[in-house]
Design an enzyme around this catalytic site. Structure first.
Site, PDB file in Angstrom:
ATOM      1  CD  GLU A  96      -2.761  -0.702   2.540  1.00 25.57           C
ATOM      2  OE1 GLU A  96      -2.279   0.221   3.382  1.00 25.57           O
ATOM      3  OE2 GLU A  96      -4.177  -1.257   2.112  1.00 25.57           O
ATOM      4  CD  GLU A 114      -3.921  -5.965   2.540  1.00 28.04           C
ATOM      5  OE1 GLU A 114      -4.319  -5.225   3.814  1.00 28.04           O
ATOM      6  OE2 GLU A 114      -2.114  -6.331   3.140  1.00 28.04           O
TER       7      GLU A 114
HETATM    8  C1  GAL Z   1      -4.079  -2.365   5.737  1.00 30.91           C
HETATM    9  C2  GAL Z   1      -2.370  -3.030   5.759  1.00 30.91           C
HETATM   10  C3  GAL Z   1      -2.322  -4.317   6.347  1.00 30.91           C
HETATM   11  C4  GAL Z   1      -3.041  -3.921   7.566  1.00 30.91           C
HETATM   12  C5  GAL Z   1      -4.446  -3.216   7.314  1.00 30.91           C
HETATM   13  C6  GAL Z   1      -5.256  -3.404   8.445  1.00 30.91           C
HETATM   14  O1  GAL Z   1      -4.211  -0.696   5.339  1.00 30.91           O
HETATM   15  O2  GAL Z   1      -2.124  -3.064   3.799  1.00 30.91           O
HETATM   16  O3  GAL Z   1      -1.269  -4.903   6.514  1.00 30.91           O
HETATM   17  O4  GAL Z   1      -2.517  -2.533   8.485  1.00 30.91           O
HETATM   18  O5  GAL Z   1      -4.845  -2.603   7.017  1.00 30.91           O
HETATM   19  O6  GAL Z   1      -6.006  -3.479   8.068  1.00 30.91           O
END
Ligand code: GAL
Length: 704
Positions: free
Chosen positions: A190, A341
């Site tokens: 990100e 994710e």
């Molecule tokens: C994302 C990030 C992850 C984790 C997640 C939690 O933005 O890529 O590493 O922190 O948020 O929601």
């Protein structure tokens, strides 16, 4: 004997599951049917549809790994992403690499039929690196240099840091570039924060020098005579931290995009040197999809596939917004993408970290697939015992025992396996597109003129009615090929250069219908005002223009051949200059300036048509406009009538079509199918489906 957590879970909680929730019993039945059939996805190959999780083996004793992977296998997870924050474990001291643990983790995953994506660890440099080379730490807009202890503390423009990144990425690729279980790579994590250090400022000066060649050209294009901004030396030009000349601001955003791109390219090159071509390279895009720190088209261009991180945060799934973000992500590379994710229930960073309702996680996973995702990965498998994210949702608790959400994810995994073969090779295919550009987004955001002008909401104003008409929508860059679309909507295309105008005009003359929304064509590529007024180079083909724009603090009546309603937030007074330009809507009584004036005009051009809508309209009237445009283009809905709050998504294959139907409402819904279809989740031919709240049907039509 197979250690099956679906069954274990059933054993523990069967009475509660069966008596309390229809959803749970359906899930359980599906789970048992799967086990009885002995199916294990598509024979001899990786499933086309992957469910997975972010797994951090470095945070756990190795003796625990097999149990975790077994629980993953039991939940039908077929992919893990590993490594993206593990630099201090991978390279414990400068130049001493420790990859044996990762190799063992990968072998174990393979044993459990789980493929691996390796994240390069460059989002979290180790302490030995940041203490020996503090110059690689980023400096924020207030001039503070980051410290160790968090992540994203690096300077993306630092040549020194890039050497370290290339080295660790190359070392990983040398070791795992031919590993059969490794299917791809994620660069960093990100991309988020830029740096405002003197070195980055010098790079910006050089970037401008390369772009403009001479200061005369820059001074002219930015109109720097204004407020004595004229520059005599490149190093006089500021790295903007808080506003500035719109030309400077727009170039700075482009510089940020280019700098992230070159940061990324260093690692792509390092990996490609060693990795098998079959291993894809991607990065996970954050910011809830719509972030505009940098240009997503630019960043994804050199990648093999796009991936984004789909989080809801507080509250519940915003169906239209999330659907649009998937379509937006699919548009970055105009192909199938991954959700790298997503939240297993809740996050830890929202103002109130509410949990998705039971069933909502499943609906969300299928929405992603319906819109073109071929993989959905939960963040994360199990929370680290310490660290900044202890409160985040996970599948497994600190004791290593599944959390309640695990059973729902087990059901999703089971369903993905059932539908995987039918979804292989399919993709959403759209007859309509919404076009956007980062230049336009930035230009409006620099000077919104009304705090209520929210570009995503303006986009959704066109998107929602198109989805309600049961149409697949592509959201693509305005300079993408447009010839496959019958209608193209440009909700706020503020920056239209001559080149872009030529591209749009070619689309229209060859038979397309281009519908420009408010604020279109106000600026050129330097963020300077177009002297033709709006829509700039499109004024002549449109046979009309914007005489004046108005930020509104109330509603303005609007009516015409397409119906009546009201404008709010923004209204433009239009005029026509050719006899064949037709006025479709006019304003009613308002501020005097708008009274009786055109709000929407249209003109046939070549084989096609250009329409200009100068206002943000209420949803009903907007829906009529969309229906008018789609009917005129003879676009048929892709599915039969559906009840409110039911979403239908279509993926088209060579000889069959798959529909994902989701009931996002709070009441059960019955959906009559336009034709008999094969029910991919429950088996059999069906002519209708009944869906509980959060219910999903996956249906196949054709010869698959
Ligand atoms: C994302 C990030 C992850 C984790 C997640 C939690 O933005 O890529 O590493 O922190 O948020 O929601």
């Amino acid at each position: 004997m197979r250690n099956n957590a679906c069954l274990r879970l059933r054993g523990r909680t069967a009475a509660r599951l069966v008596s309390r929730a229809v959803f749970a019993s359906v899930l359980l039945a599906a789970c048992l049917m799967f086990l009885a059939s002995g199916a294990a996805g598509e024979p001899g190959s990786q499933p086309a549809l992957l469910l997975g999780a972010a797994w951090y083996p470095e945070q756990w004793p190795e003796s625990r790994w097999d149990a975790d992977l077994q629980l993953m296998e039991d939940a039908h997870l077929h992919v893990v992403r590993v490594g993206e924050f593990a630099w201090s474990t991978m390279e414990p001291s400068p130049g001493h690499y420790s990859f044996a643990w990762l190799a063992r983790a990968i072998r174990l995953a393979e044993k459990h039929h789980i493929a691996v994506v390796i994240g390069t660890p460059t989002d979290a440099p180790p302490a030995w690196l940041t203490s020996a080379h503090p110059e690689i730490l980023r400096v924020d807009a207030a001039g503070h240099r980051a410290e160790h202890g968090g992540r994203r503390q690096f300077n993306y423009a630092s040549p020194e840091y890039r050497v370290f990144c290339a080295t660790i990425a190359g070392q990983l690729a040398q070791r795992f570039g031919h590993d059969p279980a490794v299917i791809g790579w994620q660069i960093g994590n990100e991309y988020t924060d830029e740096s405002f250090d003197p070195q980055t400022r010098r790079q910006f000066d050089n970037w401008l020098r390369r772009k403009y060649g001479t200061l005369d050209a820059l001074n002219r294009d930015w109109t720097t005579a204004y407020w004595s901004q004229t520059y005599d030396r490149w190093d006089e030009i500021p790295l903007p931290t808080d506003g500035g000349n719109p030309g400077l601001l727009l170039d700075h955003r482009r510089f940020v995009s280019d700098t992230w791109r070159s940061f990324q390219q260093v690692q792509i090159d390092a990996i490609r040197r060693y990795a098998d071509p079959r291993q894809f390279i991607t990065t996970n895009i954050g910011g809830l999809g719509w972030s505009d720190n940098w240009d997503h088209y630019e960043i994804t261009q050199p990648l093999d596939q796009a991936a984004w991180d789909d989080y809801v945060g507080e509250g519940h799934l915003n169906v239209a917004r999330n659907a649009a973000m998937h379509d937006f992500a699919r548009g970055w590379k105009r192909k199938i993408f991954w959700v790298m994710e997503t939240q297993p229930g809740s996050v830890n960073w929202a103002p109130i970290n509410t949990t998705l309702d039971r069933g909502e996680t499943r609906a969300m996973a299928w929405q992603a697939v319906g819109h073109g995702a071929d993989a959905v990965l939960y963040w994360q498998w199990r929370d680290a015992l310490n660290g900044q994210e202890q409160y985040h949702g996970a599948l497994v608790g600190p004791d290593g025992i599944p959390l309640p959400i695990y059973s729902e994810i087990c059901g999703i995994g089971n369903e993905f396996e059932r539908a995987s073969a039918a979804l292989r090779g399919t993709k959403p295919v759209a007859q309509v597109a919404i076009v956007v550009s980062y230049d336009s987004r930035w230009a409006i955001d620099f000077q919104p003129h009304s705090k209520n002008y929210d570009q995503l909401q303006v986009l959704l104003g066109s998107y929602r009615p198109l989805r309600d008409e049961r149409l697949t929508v592509d959201i693509v860059s305005a300079d993408a090929p447009l010839d496959s679309y019958k209608v193209v909507f440009a909700p706020s295309l503020n920056v239209i250069s001559k080149e872009l105008a030529a591209h749009l005009l070619a689309y229209v003359t060859q038979g397309g219908h281009l519908l420009l929304g408010p604020r279109s064509g106000m600026k050129d590529e330097h963020d300077a005002l177009n002297i033709e007024r709006q829509p700039g180079p499109m004024v002549v083909p449109l046979g009309g223009r914007v005489e004046q724009y108005y930020a509104l603090d109330g509603g303005v009546p609007v009516s015409g051949t397409l119906g009546s309603g009201s404008a709010s937030i923004w209204a433009e007074q239009l005029s026509k200059s050719t006899p064949d330009t037709q006025v479709l809507l006019r304003y009613g009584k308002s501020n005097g300036w708008l009274d009786g004036q055109p709000a929407m005009i249209t003109r046939p051009v070549g084989q096609g048509r250009i329409t200009y809508l100068g206002a943000i309209l209420n949803p009903d009237l907007m829906h009529r406009i969309i229906s008018w445009a789609t009917a005129a283009a003879q676009i048929q809905p892709e599915f039969g009538a559906i009840p409110a709050n039911v979403e239908v998504c279509r993926r088209v294959g060579a000889s069959h079509t798959v529909f994902v139907v989701i009931n996002h409402g709070s009441a059960a819904a019955k959906i009559l199918l336009p034709a008999a279809m094969h029910d991919l989740l429950n088996g059999g031919q069906v002519g209708s489906v009944e869906l509980d709240p959060q219910g999903v049907a996956v249906l196949s039509k054709g010869t698959d």
